[in-house]
Design a protein around this motif. Structure first.
Motif, mmCIF file in Angstrom:
data_model
loop_
_atom_site.group_PDB
_atom_site.id
_atom_site.type_symbol
_atom_site.label_atom_id
_atom_site.label_comp_id
_atom_site.label_asym_id
_atom_site.label_seq_id
_atom_site.Cartn_x
_atom_site.Cartn_y
_atom_site.Cartn_z
ATOM 1 N N VAL A 189 -24.325 16.147 12.299
ATOM 2 C CA VAL A 189 -25.243 15.257 11.578
ATOM 3 C C VAL A 189 -25.721 16.017 10.343
ATOM 4 O O VAL A 189 -26.229 17.137 10.456
ATOM 5 N N VAL A 190 -25.542 15.410 9.164
ATOM 6 C CA VAL A 190 -25.963 16.039 7.918
ATOM 7 C C VAL A 190 -27.439 15.744 7.674
ATOM 8 O O VAL A 190 -27.860 14.584 7.653
ATOM 9 N N MET A 191 -28.229 16.800 7.476
ATOM 10 C CA MET A 191 -29.647 16.648 7.188
ATOM 11 C C MET A 191 -29.848 16.313 5.710
ATOM 12 O O MET A 191 -28.971 16.545 4.873
ATOM 13 N N ASP A 192 -31.033 15.780 5.377
ATOM 14 C CA ASP A 192 -31.323 15.400 3.996
ATOM 15 C C ASP A 192 -31.261 16.600 3.048
ATOM 16 O O ASP A 192 -30.955 16.445 1.863
ATOM 17 N N ASN A 193 -31.547 17.792 3.572
ATOM 18 C CA ASN A 193 -31.559 18.977 2.707
ATOM 19 C C ASN A 193 -30.186 19.625 2.581
ATOM 20 O O ASN A 193 -30.027 20.637 1.905
ATOM 21 N N GLY A 194 -29.149 19.071 3.258
ATOM 22 C CA GLY A 194 -27.812 19.625 3.161
ATOM 23 C C GLY A 194 -27.423 20.543 4.297
ATOM 24 O O GLY A 194 -26.302 21.056 4.323
ATOM 25 N N ASP A 195 -28.329 20.774 5.250
ATOM 26 C CA ASP A 195 -27.999 21.536 6.447
ATOM 27 C C ASP A 195 -27.272 20.632 7.443
ATOM 28 O O ASP A 195 -27.145 19.421 7.224
ATOM 29 N N ILE A 196 -26.807 21.220 8.550
ATOM 30 C CA ILE A 196 -26.069 20.462 9.566
ATOM 31 C C ILE A 196 -26.693 20.697 10.933
ATOM 32 O O ILE A 196 -27.060 21.827 11.279
ATOM 33 N N VAL A 197 -26.802 19.633 11.707
ATOM 34 C CA VAL A 197 -27.185 19.730 13.114
ATOM 35 C C VAL A 197 -25.985 19.313 13.950
ATOM 36 O O VAL A 197 -25.391 18.250 13.708
ATOM 37 N N LEU A 198 -25.613 20.169 14.897
ATOM 38 C CA LEU A 198 -24.519 19.853 15.825
ATOM 39 C C LEU A 198 -25.130 19.395 17.143
ATOM 40 O O LEU A 198 -25.733 20.184 17.869
ATOM 41 N N LYS A 199 -24.999 18.118 17.445
ATOM 42 C CA LYS A 199 -25.572 17.551 18.660
ATOM 43 C C LYS A 199 -24.534 17.606 19.786
ATOM 44 O O LYS A 199 -23.405 17.162 19.610
ATOM 45 N N MET A 200 -24.951 18.139 20.934
ATOM 46 C CA MET A 200 -24.040 18.299 22.055
ATOM 47 C C MET A 200 -23.636 16.946 22.647
ATOM 48 O O MET A 200 -24.493 16.111 22.950
ATOM 49 N N ASN A 201 -22.346 16.739 22.815
ATOM 50 C CA ASN A 201 -21.846 15.607 23.587
ATOM 51 C C ASN A 201 -21.588 16.037 25.022
ATOM 52 O O ASN A 201 -22.074 15.433 25.973
#
Length: 200
Positions: free
Chosen positions: A107-119
């Motif tokens: 998931v791309v954050m508004d500031n350009g960072d990334i969150v990887l959400k566990m499936n």
């Protein structure tokens, strides 16, 4: 019973005890998250250029550097970028290799960072909450200061805007849609990082 059978049974018992010990350790250790950075977007002045790439190129890039990023003698990993991000490998507990498999959605954050959400997240045959397994991985693997384990929320935060690249180059992620193979980065050369001196 032959000597070979006795040794096999003894080895199986030892492995069983080690796995149970790890299982108990994980159950008794509540997941603790790293302190996450402030995700506020900060515009940085400088020359900007956009790069668009593919899953295949991103996959090659990640696997080129993953062993440098995740520093440990207690594990080995491979990453596959497909319709999700898959992390496969082994963690070693008491000298015993335990298969690790993780699937994540970026998931791309508004500031350009990334969150990887566990499936999905599995460690061997252990049926444990993903947050506890993620916490255990965090304890075993030395990570760079831009990678954060958010064990309580079962996700990993990648502060890519904090990654320092040669020549003070900075980058942010604008799009990371694996279903359409749309991966876009913006690179910035900060004005503060440009050498304006001239040779006389």
């Amino acid at each position: 019973m032959t000597t070979w059978h006795r040794r096999f049974i003894l080895l199986a018992l030892i492995n069983g005890v080690l796995i149970v010990t790890l299982f108990v350790f994980l159950l008794l250790t509540p997941p603790v998250s790293d302190a996450l950075p402030d995700p506020t977007y900060q515009e940085e002045l400088g020359a900007k250029f956009t790069v668009e790439t593919t899953k295949s190129d991103l996959n090659d890039l990640i696997n080129t550097y993953i062993n440098q990023v995740l520093k440990t003698n207690q594990a080995n990993f491979d990453v596959i970028v497909d319709n999700d991000i898959q992390l496969n490998g082994e963690l070693y507990a008491f000298g015993v290799p335990i298969p690790l498999r993780v699937t994540m959605d970026p998931v791309v954050m508004d500031n350009g960072d990334i969150v990887l959400k566990m499936n999905t997240l599995s460690l061997g045959l252990l049926d444990l909450p993903r947050g506890r397994i993620l916490h255990y991985i965090n304890r075993q693997v030395e990570t760079p200061d831009w990678l954060y384990f958010d064990s309580e929320n079962e996700q990993i935060y990648l502060a890519v805007t904090s990654i320092e690249i040669d020549s003070n180059l900075r980058f942010r992620v604008d799009a990371l849609d694996l279903s359409t193979d749309s991966i876009i980065f913006t690179f910035t050369v900060p004005k503060s990082g440009v050498d304006t001196t001239t040779n006389e």
